[in-house]
Design a protein around this motif. Structure first.
Motif, PDB file in Angstrom:
ATOM      1  N   ALA A  35       0.802  -1.127   0.114  1.00 32.13           N
ATOM      2  CA  ALA A  35       0.040   0.115  -0.079  1.00 32.13           C
ATOM      3  C   ALA A  35       0.963   1.237   0.101  1.00 32.13           C
ATOM      4  O   ALA A  35       0.635   2.220  -0.789  1.00 32.13           O
ATOM      5  CB  ALA A  35      -0.832   0.288   1.239  1.00 32.13           C
ATOM      6  N   VAL A  36       1.937   1.132   0.809  1.00 35.71           N
ATOM      7  CA  VAL A  36       2.800   2.219   0.860  1.00 35.71           C
ATOM      8  C   VAL A  36       3.564   2.522  -0.561  1.00 35.71           C
ATOM      9  O   VAL A  36       3.496   3.934  -1.029  1.00 35.71           O
ATOM     10  CB  VAL A  36       4.064   2.240   1.837  1.00 35.71           C
ATOM     11  CG1 VAL A  36       4.939   3.175   1.726  1.00 35.71           C
ATOM     12  CG2 VAL A  36       3.322   2.105   3.230  1.00 35.71           C
ATOM     13  N   ARG A  37       4.030   1.391  -1.082  1.00 34.07           N
ATOM     14  CA  ARG A  37       4.577   1.872  -2.500  1.00 34.07           C
ATOM     15  C   ARG A  37       3.511   2.304  -3.522  1.00 34.07           C
ATOM     16  O   ARG A  37       3.811   3.232  -4.260  1.00 34.07           O
ATOM     17  CB  ARG A  37       4.998   0.291  -3.261  1.00 34.07           C
ATOM     18  CG  ARG A  37       6.136  -0.260  -2.504  1.00 34.07           C
ATOM     19  CD  ARG A  37       6.413  -1.540  -3.153  1.00 34.07           C
ATOM     20  NE  ARG A  37       7.463  -2.450  -2.540  1.00 34.07           N
ATOM     21  CZ  ARG A  37       8.755  -2.240  -2.849  1.00 34.07           C
ATOM     22  NH1 ARG A  37       9.232  -1.354  -3.800  1.00 34.07           N
ATOM     23  NH2 ARG A  37       9.661  -3.147  -2.069  1.00 34.07           N
ATOM     24  N   ASN A  38       2.294   1.821  -3.653  1.00 34.46           N
ATOM     25  CA  ASN A  38       1.276   2.534  -4.181  1.00 34.46           C
ATOM     26  C   ASN A  38       0.939   3.813  -4.165  1.00 34.46           C
ATOM     27  O   ASN A  38       0.642   4.782  -5.058  1.00 34.46           O
ATOM     28  CB  ASN A  38      -0.024   1.657  -4.124  1.00 34.46           C
ATOM     29  CG  ASN A  38       0.097   0.141  -4.803  1.00 34.46           C
ATOM     30  OD1 ASN A  38       1.057  -0.180  -5.578  1.00 34.46           O
ATOM     31  ND2 ASN A  38      -0.716  -0.946  -4.353  1.00 34.46           N
ATOM     32  N   HIS A  39       0.960   4.221  -2.819  1.00 38.47           N
ATOM     33  CA  HIS A  39       0.721   5.480  -2.428  1.00 38.47           C
ATOM     34  C   HIS A  39       1.990   6.543  -2.840  1.00 38.47           C
ATOM     35  O   HIS A  39       1.650   7.567  -3.486  1.00 38.47           O
ATOM     36  CB  HIS A  39       0.805   5.514  -0.963  1.00 38.47           C
ATOM     37  CG  HIS A  39       0.374   6.959  -0.243  1.00 38.47           C
ATOM     38  ND1 HIS A  39      -1.049   7.637  -0.568  1.00 38.47           N
ATOM     39  CD2 HIS A  39       1.005   7.717   0.576  1.00 38.47           C
ATOM     40  CE1 HIS A  39      -0.922   8.468   0.042  1.00 38.47           C
ATOM     41  NE2 HIS A  39       0.134   8.725   0.636  1.00 38.47           N
ATOM     42  N   LEU A  40       3.135   6.041  -2.782  1.00 34.79           N
ATOM     43  CA  LEU A  40       4.311   6.868  -3.561  1.00 34.79           C
ATOM     44  C   LEU A  40       4.149   7.060  -4.844  1.00 34.79           C
ATOM     45  O   LEU A  40       4.305   8.105  -5.425  1.00 34.79           O
ATOM     46  CB  LEU A  40       5.659   6.116  -2.867  1.00 34.79           C
ATOM     47  CG  LEU A  40       6.057   6.318  -1.665  1.00 34.79           C
ATOM     48  CD1 LEU A  40       7.202   5.001  -1.238  1.00 34.79           C
ATOM     49  CD2 LEU A  40       6.082   7.426  -0.931  1.00 34.79           C
ATOM     50  N   ARG A 207       5.795  11.893   5.676  1.00 39.36           N
ATOM     51  CA  ARG A 207       5.276  10.916   6.649  1.00 39.36           C
ATOM     52  C   ARG A 207       4.258  10.097   6.014  1.00 39.36           C
ATOM     53  O   ARG A 207       3.436   9.768   6.716  1.00 39.36           O
ATOM     54  CB  ARG A 207       4.522  11.953   7.629  1.00 39.36           C
ATOM     55  CG  ARG A 207       4.267  11.410   9.143  1.00 39.36           C
ATOM     56  CD  ARG A 207       5.418  10.617   9.599  1.00 39.36           C
ATOM     57  NE  ARG A 207       6.541  11.312   9.813  1.00 39.36           N
ATOM     58  CZ  ARG A 207       6.784  12.266  10.892  1.00 39.36           C
ATOM     59  NH1 ARG A 207       5.855  12.216  12.123  1.00 39.36           N
ATOM     60  NH2 ARG A 207       7.813  13.104  11.285  1.00 39.36           N
ATOM     61  N   THR A 208       4.584   9.672   4.722  1.00 36.89           N
ATOM     62  CA  THR A 208       3.760   8.583   4.204  1.00 36.89           C
ATOM     63  C   THR A 208       3.883   7.334   5.102  1.00 36.89           C
ATOM     64  O   THR A 208       4.990   6.892   5.347  1.00 36.89           O
ATOM     65  CB  THR A 208       4.325   8.043   2.654  1.00 36.89           C
ATOM     66  OG1 THR A 208       4.021   9.315   1.926  1.00 36.89           O
ATOM     67  CG2 THR A 208       3.582   7.159   2.117  1.00 36.89           C
TER      68      THR A 208
END
Length: 243
Positions: A35-40, A207-208
């Motif tokens: 999810a973090v990768r996709n958000h970035l 701050r992701t």
């Protein structure tokens, strides 16, 4: 369609210095690595200095191992230590640097370190001796004086615009003091730093996944600064620090 809804090159971020993944029980946001990768990716962030939250909340050794296991060209590993267990920290930092880790993130808030302590000063001294970049959370006024005078490269992750004057006074004398733009939300916060001490004292940190990236990239996009200064903040400064 309003102009601000269309992403422009001024919103592209080369390096985000403030990214976490893993469990964070007190926050409802999903911190799963995918999810973090996709958000970035969806936010136009090319590379991130990332760290497993396990190292802050539970066990630094396991957290560092998790961070290194997912490192890549896009996810640059950040190490950490437990400030409550500082004896022998030199060996742990030697291990991190041997793995190519350049940055050390200090979680003073969640580890209950509210200001300078012997353990904190010891860890800082060992990190500076190894020329690591320190990513420092918390109030810069509490930790800046301890970090000053050491020739340290420091990124303050929680510089609020209300504390800006104190940071500017410190940064004027400390070439290695930098801060993220995350909380510089006033109409002229970024501009004040650039005009007073120069764009080399700012980096981008979102701050992701706990914060929305769009307001931060938009603030950088519309800041009244030169394209060259914007490029330094969006990645040039961190690229230089990482060598």
């Amino acid at each position: 369609m309003p102009d601000w809804l269309t992403r422009t090159p001024e919103e592209q971020i080369e390096y985000d210095v403030d990214v976490l993944f893993g469990p964070w029980p007190s926050h409802p946001e999903d911190t799963d690595l995918d999810a973090v990768r996709n958000h970035l990716t969806s936010s136009g962030i090319q590379r991130a200095l990332a760290i497993s939250t396990r190292g802050a909340l539970f066990d630094a050794t396991t957290g560092n191992a998790e961070t290194l296991a997912v490192s890549s060209a896009e996810l640059i590993p950040v190490g950490t230590v437990d400030l409550r267990d500082a004896v022998g920290v030199g060996d742990r930092l030697d291990w991190l640097t041997a793995q190519g880790v350049r940055c050390l993130r200090l979680f003073t808030g969640v580890q209950g370190v509210v200001g300078s302590t012997p353990a904190y000063e010891h860890v800082v001294g060992e990190a500076v001796r190894r020329e690591m970049v320190i990513l420092q959370d918390g109030d810069p006024r509490k930790f800046g004086p301890v970090l000053a005078g050491r020739g340290a490269d420091v990124v303050f992750l929680d510089l609020h615009v209300y504390l800006l004057t104190d940071f500017l006074l410190m940064a004027r004398d400390e070439a290695g003091f930098r801060a993220t733009t995350r909380m510089l939300s006033s109409p002229d916060g970024i501009e004040r730093v650039v005009e007073t001490v120069g764009a080399r004292h700012l980096v981008f940190g979102s701050r992701t996944p706990f914060m929305d990236v769009s307001p931060q990239t938009l603030r950088l996009r519309y800041a009244g600064i030169s394209a060259e200064d914007r490029a330094l903040i969006a990645g040039g400064n961190m690229k230089e620090l990482l060598g």
